[in-house]
Design a protein around this motif. Structure first.
Motif, PDB file in Angstrom:
ATOM      1  N   TYR A  82       0.813  -1.214   0.000  1.00  0.00           N
ATOM      2  CA  TYR A  82       0.000   0.000   0.000  1.00  0.00           C
ATOM      3  C   TYR A  82       0.851   1.270   0.000  1.00  0.00           C
ATOM      4  CZ  TYR A  82      -3.872  -3.132   0.920  1.00  0.00           C
ATOM      5  OH  TYR A  82      -4.801  -4.140   0.826  1.00  0.00           O
ATOM      6  N   SER A  83       2.121   1.147   0.287  1.00  0.00           N
ATOM      7  CA  SER A  83       2.994   2.328   0.277  1.00  0.00           C
ATOM      8  C   SER A  83       3.217   2.858  -1.135  1.00  0.00           C
ATOM      9  CB  SER A  83       4.333   2.001   0.938  1.00  0.00           C
ATOM     10  OG  SER A  83       4.127   1.734   2.305  1.00  0.00           O
ATOM     11  N   LEU A  99      -6.915   1.122  -0.291  1.00  0.00           N
ATOM     12  CA  LEU A  99      -6.260   1.732   0.860  1.00  0.00           C
ATOM     13  C   LEU A  99      -7.227   2.638   1.618  1.00  0.00           C
ATOM     14  CD1 LEU A  99      -3.730   2.528   2.547  1.00  0.00           C
ATOM     15  CD2 LEU A  99      -3.318   4.279   0.815  1.00  0.00           C
ATOM     16  N   GLY A 155       1.421   3.193   8.025  1.00  0.00           N
ATOM     17  CA  GLY A 155       1.936   2.908   6.682  1.00  0.00           C
ATOM     18  C   GLY A 155       3.417   2.592   6.781  1.00  0.00           C
ATOM     19  N   SER A 189       4.807   8.731  -1.828  1.00  0.00           N
ATOM     20  CA  SER A 189       4.120   7.739  -0.990  1.00  0.00           C
ATOM     21  C   SER A 189       3.604   8.374   0.289  1.00  0.00           C
ATOM     22  CB  SER A 189       5.071   6.586  -0.638  1.00  0.00           C
ATOM     23  OG  SER A 189       5.415   5.865  -1.782  1.00  0.00           O
ATOM     24  N   LEU A 212      -0.342   8.679   1.372  1.00  0.00           N
ATOM     25  CA  LEU A 212      -0.806   8.058   2.606  1.00  0.00           C
ATOM     26  C   LEU A 212      -1.471   9.087   3.528  1.00  0.00           C
ATOM     27  CD1 LEU A 212       2.168   5.627   3.262  1.00  0.00           C
ATOM     28  CD2 LEU A 212      -0.201   4.965   2.801  1.00  0.00           C
ATOM     29  N   ILE A 232      -4.006   8.215   6.730  1.00  0.00           N
ATOM     30  CA  ILE A 232      -3.124   7.383   7.562  1.00  0.00           C
ATOM     31  C   ILE A 232      -2.772   8.141   8.845  1.00  0.00           C
ATOM     32  CG2 ILE A 232      -0.839   8.095   6.762  1.00  0.00           C
ATOM     33  CD1 ILE A 232      -1.705   4.496   6.632  1.00  0.00           C
ATOM     34  N   ILE A 287       3.349   7.092   9.768  1.00  0.00           N
ATOM     35  CA  ILE A 287       4.141   6.498   8.703  1.00  0.00           C
ATOM     36  C   ILE A 287       5.456   6.016   9.306  1.00  0.00           C
ATOM     37  CG2 ILE A 287       3.105   7.794   6.823  1.00  0.00           C
ATOM     38  CD1 ILE A 287       5.601   9.550   6.768  1.00  0.00           C
TER      39      ILE A 287
END
Length: 169
Positions: A116-117, A129, A145, A153, A157, A162, A165
């Motif tokens: 998913y990154s 995602l 993430g 990325s 995210l 998100i 990270i």
């Protein structure tokens, strides 16, 4: 090995607490270790003997292991939840069985699969995602993430919602 890793983590948590620099550590443990009758009690005693709050420790459960050992893991989680220990389901990929685990285990975190990154390059993966993050947030989970190595990325995210990270960026 799992006990040694847990001992090292607890030692670091204590040193950081003594330095007034609280830390929350995510520690991987094998489901075979977690299935041992006395492992949960040993962890509770280690936290208590070092006068640590359980919330400083997050046990990282890999998705593939959790799918095979969900009943054992649920029992282990139930034993440690009163001590404040939290749990993370890592390497998460959307799917019916994985989605069911989100409801079955008392999780605080979900660490996504590294695939998913790179969702910024794939519209279908980006939509998946967003769906995962929305569902996790509805369940009160924080989403991590992993392996974020570039700005594209990270931006994708963050824009997807998100919470945390992890990576070299």
């Amino acid at each position: 090995v799992d006990r040694w890793v847990a001992e090292q983590a607890i030692g670091l948590m204590r040193r950081r607490r003594d330095e007034h620099r609280a830390v929350r550590l995510f520690v991987s443990q094998s489901p075979l270790t977690l299935a041992r009758d006395l492992h949960a009690e040993w962890l509770r005693e280690m936290l208590a003997s070092h006068e640590l709050e359980g919330t400083s420790l997050v046990i990282d459960l890999r998705l593939d292991d959790a799918l095979l050992h969900s009943v054992t893991l649920r029992h282990f989680c139930d034993l440690l939840m009163p001590a404040g220990v939290q749990f993370c389901l890592s390497q998460y990929r959307q799917g019916p069985e994985a989605d069911a685990l989100l409801d079955q285990l008392p999780l605080g975190y979900v660490r996504l699969s590294p695939r998913y990154s790179d969702a910024h390059t794939n519209t279908a993966l980006r939509d998946e995602l967003r769906s995962i993050i929305d569902r996790a947030h509805r369940l009160g989970l924080q989403v991590i993430g992993p392996q974020v190595e570039n700005a594209q990325s990270a931006a994708m995210l963050w824009m997807s919602g998100i919470d945390l990270i992890q990576g070299n960026l």
